[in-house]
Structure formats: structure tokens, C-alpha cells
Write an enzyme that holds these catalytic residues in place. Sequence first.
Site, PDB file in Angstrom:
ATOM      1  N   LYS A  32       0.839  -1.212   0.000  1.00 21.65           N
ATOM      2  CA  LYS A  32       0.000   0.000   0.000  1.00 21.65           C
ATOM      3  C   LYS A  32       0.869   1.255   0.000  1.00 21.65           C
ATOM      4  O   LYS A  32       0.691   2.147  -0.818  1.00 21.65           O
ATOM      5  CB  LYS A  32      -0.908   0.025   1.246  1.00 21.65           C
ATOM      6  N   THR A  33       1.810   1.281   0.927  1.00 24.21           N
ATOM      7  CA  THR A  33       2.652   2.467   1.044  1.00 24.21           C
ATOM      8  C   THR A  33       3.489   2.640  -0.227  1.00 24.21           C
ATOM      9  O   THR A  33       3.640   3.740  -0.754  1.00 24.21           O
ATOM     10  CB  THR A  33       3.542   2.353   2.295  1.00 24.21           C
ATOM     11  N   ASP A 219      -2.351   7.582   4.045  1.00 26.38           N
ATOM     12  CA  ASP A 219      -1.924   6.208   4.364  1.00 26.38           C
ATOM     13  C   ASP A 219      -2.442   5.877   5.762  1.00 26.38           C
ATOM     14  O   ASP A 219      -2.679   6.766   6.572  1.00 26.38           O
ATOM     15  CB  ASP A 219      -0.381   6.133   4.332  1.00 26.38           C
ATOM     16  N   GLN A 250      -5.687  -3.641  10.796  1.00 31.05           N
ATOM     17  CA  GLN A 250      -4.572  -3.013  11.509  1.00 31.05           C
ATOM     18  C   GLN A 250      -4.991  -1.750  12.250  1.00 31.05           C
ATOM     19  O   GLN A 250      -4.165  -0.898  12.570  1.00 31.05           O
ATOM     20  CB  GLN A 250      -3.448  -2.665  10.527  1.00 31.05           C
TER      21      GLN A 250
HETATM   22  P1  ATP Z   1       1.662  -2.283   6.008  1.00 33.50           P
HETATM   23  O1  ATP Z   1       0.230  -2.730   5.980  1.00 33.50           O
HETATM   24  O2  ATP Z   1       2.439  -3.065   6.999  1.00 33.50           O
HETATM   25  O3  ATP Z   1       1.799  -0.798   6.129  1.00 33.50           O
HETATM   26  P2  ATP Z   1       2.055  -2.041   3.151  1.00 33.50           P
HETATM   27  O4  ATP Z   1       0.845  -2.639   2.511  1.00 33.50           O
HETATM   28  O5  ATP Z   1       2.119  -0.582   3.233  1.00 33.50           O
HETATM   29  O6  ATP Z   1       2.274  -2.725   4.590  1.00 33.50           O
HETATM   30  P3  ATP Z   1       4.645  -1.866   1.947  1.00 33.50           P
HETATM   31  O7  ATP Z   1       5.369  -1.476   3.170  1.00 33.50           O
HETATM   32  O8  ATP Z   1       4.354  -0.840   0.925  1.00 33.50           O
HETATM   33  O9  ATP Z   1       3.292  -2.613   2.359  1.00 33.50           O
HETATM   34  O10 ATP Z   1       5.368  -3.073   1.249  1.00 33.50           O
HETATM   35  C1  ATP Z   1       5.864  -4.207   1.973  1.00 33.50           C
HETATM   36  C2  ATP Z   1       7.180  -4.673   1.385  1.00 33.50           C
HETATM   37  O11 ATP Z   1       6.958  -5.277   0.126  1.00 33.50           O
HETATM   38  C3  ATP Z   1       8.146  -3.539   1.152  1.00 33.50           C
HETATM   39  O12 ATP Z   1       9.442  -3.986   1.422  1.00 33.50           O
HETATM   40  C4  ATP Z   1       7.945  -3.230  -0.329  1.00 33.50           C
HETATM   41  O13 ATP Z   1       9.074  -2.620  -0.892  1.00 33.50           O
HETATM   42  C5  ATP Z   1       7.706  -4.615  -0.901  1.00 33.50           C
HETATM   43  N1  ATP Z   1       6.876  -4.596  -2.126  1.00 33.50           N
HETATM   44  C6  ATP Z   1       5.621  -4.155  -2.253  1.00 33.50           C
HETATM   45  N2  ATP Z   1       5.180  -4.290  -3.512  1.00 33.50           N
HETATM   46  C7  ATP Z   1       6.175  -4.835  -4.228  1.00 33.50           C
HETATM   47  C8  ATP Z   1       6.349  -5.232  -5.606  1.00 33.50           C
HETATM   48  N3  ATP Z   1       5.383  -5.076  -6.486  1.00 33.50           N
HETATM   49  N4  ATP Z   1       7.531  -5.754  -5.947  1.00 33.50           N
HETATM   50  C9  ATP Z   1       8.518  -5.915  -5.034  1.00 33.50           C
HETATM   51  N5  ATP Z   1       8.434  -5.580  -3.751  1.00 33.50           N
HETATM   52  C10 ATP Z   1       7.266  -5.043  -3.331  1.00 33.50           C
HETATM   53 MG    MG Z   2       2.241   0.740   4.908  1.00 39.33          MG
END
Ligand code: ATP
Ligand code: MG
Length: 735
Positions: A32-33, A219, A250
Amino acid sequence: MSLLDGLNSRQREAAETIDGPLLILAGAGSGKTRTIIHRIAHIIETGQAWPSQILAITFTNKAAGEMRDRIAKMNIQDSKRIWMSTFHAMCARIMRTHAQWLGYDDNFVIYDMDDQKRLYKSLIKELGLNDKYFTNQFLSGEVSTAKNNFVSPEAYMKENSGDFRKEKVGLYYKRYQESLKANNAMDFDDLIYNTLVLFKGFPEILEQYQNRFKYIMVDEYQDTNHSQYELVNMLAAKYKNICVCGDDDQSIYGWRGADINNILDFEKDYANAKVVKLEENYRSTQTILDCANGVIARNTGRKEKALWTNNDGDEKIMIASFNQGYDEARFIVDEINDNITKGQGIFGDFAILYRTNAQSRLFEEALMRAGLPFQLIGGTGFYSRVEIKDVIAYLNVLSNPKDNMGFMRIVNVPKRGIGSATIEKIAEYANFKSFSLMQAFHHVEEIPELSPSVKNKVRAFSELMKKLEVIQATASLSELITAVIEKTGYLEMLETGKMDKGESRLENLQELVSSATDFEKNSDDQSLSAYLETVALSSETDKYDGDQGKVLLMTLHNAKGLEFPIVFIPGLEEGIFPHGRAMDSPEDIEEERRICYVGITRAMKRLYISWAAERTLYGRRQLQTPSRFLKEMPDEVCVENKQRYERKPEIDIETKKNKTFSERVTQSKVAIRRNNANAVNLQNNPSESGFVLTDKVKHKKFGIGTVVEVKNNMISVAFPGVGIKKMDPTFVEKE
Ligand code: ATP
Ligand code: MG
């Protein structure tokens, strides 16, 4: 190479959906982030908006900083002009420009909990309220909730008329707001509350911001409270280009007024909202996800999500149990050492995530004994140290002479023989003249009741502050801070041993000067008020720097949004996690379960979960039962660690040796039920005694202790080093 190359097709779809409302609803670690960051870059690169037309809001300064770094690395032009910050920092910025519209000066100061407490003490006296009954915790909680729900003092009083206790709260709330204003100060909640007041009262100002922010992104939307929700919607009302992302599983800030419905109702708020769901997790192994899914599935009323991953690794979750809390800490430290010796990671790969700050001590000690480098996030942070707060208070008063709370903090520090009787007399004069205390000090000659010797002391302080004002006019920030430390006598006080821990305090002050030098280098606005704002808004989490190569210790709340290769979650025991305070409410238990889900999903490769059968808690030995969450973790993804740390329990507890994990858990089920029944019996209705188990309280003679029993309107309190004392609740004050 396109900016969207690093995204999968769904993430890409989200990043390319630029106009109109968009909801990215997805589980942990699904990107997401990352999607938000690429979306921003994409909007700018394709020329749909200037950087200054983009507003991105995140939950911590750390997350905002990380976003800024990542955008900067993408070589986006002018990326500094994007508004990327927390709600509080964004509102502080708006207030800096428009506070006058609400009757504040633009050099207002931001009050922290400490300042708030001082204000509480003076108001409770003024209003003649019983501080045993109207504790600081109670009143500030009520005031904060009101502001988070955008309820004004007047509205609060109206809503609660006829309720004797709440009427008093309303009165307090009203006076509290008035005093803040008189001090030209805002507390944290005010930053958001006042921005809303501004926007509602002056639509033309709101319109300026609505016109400016063409694209808005939020976010961690699941953790917004009502006021934040309203703020976002107001800002987005013109273009409706609003993208929010989050994960209902979360949502862990319910206790601070966050409303999970804000995310669940987004589609109702924006009928044409597009919804993108991300299901592929890029962070963790499938085993870790199965564990997290198993736990969170027990919650009711959630949006069903299935998280899966292509990541390698099928290492099971290590569930470890110990006789003593102390052994648990030793185990964790040994395990870190083992891993490192085997070349499986560096110190910075490990995080120990616990439910409450109080749990950190055992780990700090064990890590220190083993000589391993670690960094503690939270707890008593740098900016909450006495010497730092003193010097900052000097700066606050220099920047905003109306700041009476800051003034009270420094007027006699270092000691200058200005006692409370003198201050009271001067305060009366200040009241009469509508002066601040600082102003009244500058007019000391006009105050008749003061003796010549007292006048001399007051005059000396007034002159000192005037001298510093002169320095402030021309000096740089770091020069000003140095001058404060030297000219106020603070340095001398530390050097001559008139204050304990002089040497380390001195080091901290040096650190403060260097951090101000950094600020001068890195910040566009180098004014004193900009610096003070940054200090006030910086929480300890901000100082976490993942590259430091140290084992990280922090609460599960602080770990939100972060990830670590190897994670330990200790203290999975009823009463700790889930927290004792959550025991008698199903909704609170669900929030605890979400915290557990957040914790598990921080782990990338390896996860350890542990509990101890006995630990010293709140100054007394306690038998612990394993957390209900342990049983919710699917058996097939967990392995049990043999108890390697067996010390003879010093009190008679049923030995848990030679039992399999599931036997032990079955046995624990009974214990948990028994414990819950006890908890219910023990916890009187808080409104009667005013206290619940685990409350921290302060006693005049015995100091700070923890409530360990509430029965028949009496409480038992464990005081470290003293023992357990049973007493009438009026003898203590809530901490
Ligand atoms: P949270 O709910 O914990 O905030 P999130 O959904 O925001 O998590 P991110 O932190 O954006 O998730 O991503 C988690 C990990 O996966 C990070 O290390 C990110 O760089 C990696 N990631 C996300 N999407 C991809 C992708 N398409 N290819 C490679 N790595 C990815
Ligand atoms: Mg995040």
C-alpha cells in the site's frame, strides 16, 4: 524505465487511477505504502499536478520521512514542495500561517503532556475540584476525546447538562482552552481541532487549500479519528481526488478515538469510489502469513481478506515458553547471538516488539549484559529529559513570552531564590494587568508588595531574559541554545554538581546543540519557532534509523508500517497481551488481536513468540497463563522450543516440564477462564472506585505503584521496594 515498473498489475492500476476517489484496502505488506509513493511520482511525472499540489498524509513522522526519501531517490523535480507529513505537522503548518484568525499569535507554542499536567494542576486548584476524583488522566482523556470528536466546550456542556460530574469536566474543558489561549499555546489535539475551527469559520481560507491540493493521499486511513476524517473530507471536497489506503485489520488506535468505520464507510462517503484490493504480500513468508491469518480470522465484522505470498521460506514460527520472564529475555539475547554467529543476519535485522513500554527493561538489561548493541524506541525519549525540556522551555518563553507554563518551569531553574510566594504575588499583578508572567516580571518596579531583595532577584531574571532576547535577534539557533545553557547558569549548575547526573546531562545538552546545527543545515525555515515546532512534533519513533545496525526494541504500536527480517514478540500472556485492561470487553479484545496481527506481519523471514509462566510484574511475583492468541495460531505453522532455560521456580508452581505444547495450552484454557473470572471479580466498576487493575498511581509516601486489586471500594497497590498496600483510593492520585 517507467516509474510504475516496480509495481504489480493491481498496484499499478491503483497508481494509474488518478482522478476521483480511490480506496486501496489491503492486508499487511501488500505494498500500500509503496503504491502511494509510486502514485505520487506518476502524477508529477505525467504532468497532472505540480508537487506543491499534492498532499500526502501518513501516521508517523518516520513514515513521512521515508516517503520523502524514496521520492527524492526517484529524482522527481521539486519533490520538496510536496506536502508530506503527519496530520499534526500539516495542521501545525496551516496554523503557523493562520493562527491569528483564531486569536492566537503565530509564534504559539505546542504543549506536551508535561505542560498539560502543569496546567491541570493550576486549573484544578482554581476550580476547586477534588484531584483524587478528577485526576489528570481522567480530565485530559475527556478533553482529548471531545476534541477528537470535534465537540467544543460549549457543546460538551450542553450535551452533558444535568450530569454533575460531566458538568465539572465541561467547566474544566472550557477553562483549559481559555488558559491555553492565554498562554498562546496549543496542545496536540488543538492543532487538528483548531484547523477544523478555522476551516469551518472561514470558508475562504478552506477554499485556498481546497484549490491548492489537487491530489490528496492518506496512508493508514484505518487509524483516523473523527476530526481527522472530517479534515480530509473538507480538503478533498472540491476535486474529490482522494486516495486513502489502509487495512481494517490493523486499526489499533481505538483508544485514541480512531474510528475503523472511516475506512469501512469510504464507499458510502464517496458513491463512485473505486476500490482496489491487494492480496499478494511481498514482505513475509507464507508460514508467517498463515499464522497472522489464523489469528485475525477470529475477529468478527471484518472485511474478509486472503493474504498470500510468493516469497520463499517455510520456516515455522518458534513458540517458546519459559519458567521465568528473566529466562525469556536471556533466550532472546542468546538467540540473536546464535543467529549472528551463524551468519544469519546483522543486529539491525532483529526487532523485539512488546505490548507495553514497561516490558522493555528485562530486554535492555539482558542485551546490555551480553554487550549487544541495541536501540530503544519510545520510553523516556531524548526530548523528554529534564535538562532538554528545561532548555527548550527557555526557548519557548523567548519565542512566546505569553507561555506561562514554560515560564513556571524555568523561573527558578537553576535556583535563583524566586519562590512560589513571590510568583503568586506577581501572578496576581499579572492577572490584574492582563500581563503574562514574563511581562509582569519586566514590570517588577511597579509591584508594591515586593521587598527590595526579592525585587533584585526578579529584576535579575528579567534582565537575563532581555539579554537573551537581544542575542536571539542576531544569533543562529545553535548559538542561541549555547547562550541559554551558559548565561542562565545551567552549565554552572551541572558543572558544580548541583544537579545529579551532571555529566550525562551535559552530554545531552551538547547533543541538543548539535541537533540544532543539523536543523540549520537541513531546514529551509531556520526560525526559532520552526525549530520549536519540529522538536514538539518529533516523537521518539522518528529517531529510529533502520541502518544503524542495532537490535530494535519498541512497542507493537510503534512498529506499525515497519518491517524487520527477524522479529521476537515476547510476553504472550493473559493480562499482558491481551492487556489486562482489555479483558472485559469483546471489542477491546478484538483491538488486542489486531495489535497481534500487526506484530506478526512485521516479520519478514523468522518469527519468535514467547511467554513465561512466572514473572515479576508491578513489583510482585505473578503466575502467568499463556495468551489466548497463542492458541489461535494454527498448530501446523508453529514449533515449540524445548525449554532451555529452566531455573527452579522460587515459589511453588505446577511444573510444566514434559508436557507437549498442546497439552499445556489445554491446561491453560482452564487457567485463562479462571483468570478471567478473577479479573471480572476483581475489577469493580471503575466509576465507583475510579481505578482498574494495572492503573499506575502515586502515593505521597510510597511513590509510584500499580493497582493489583480493586475490591469493595478498596484498592491494593504494589509499590516497588515497599510491597503491597491496601488502601482507600482517595490516598492516591492517578499517574
Ligand atoms: P503495512 O500494511 O504493513 O503498512 P504495506 O501494505 O504498506 O504494509 P509496503 O510497506 O508498501 O506494504 O510493502 C511491503 C514490502 O513489500 C516492502 O518492502 C515493499 O518494498 C515490498 N513490495 C511491495 N510491492 C512490491 C512489488 N510489487 N515488488 C517488489 N516488492 C514489493
Ligand atoms: Mg504501509
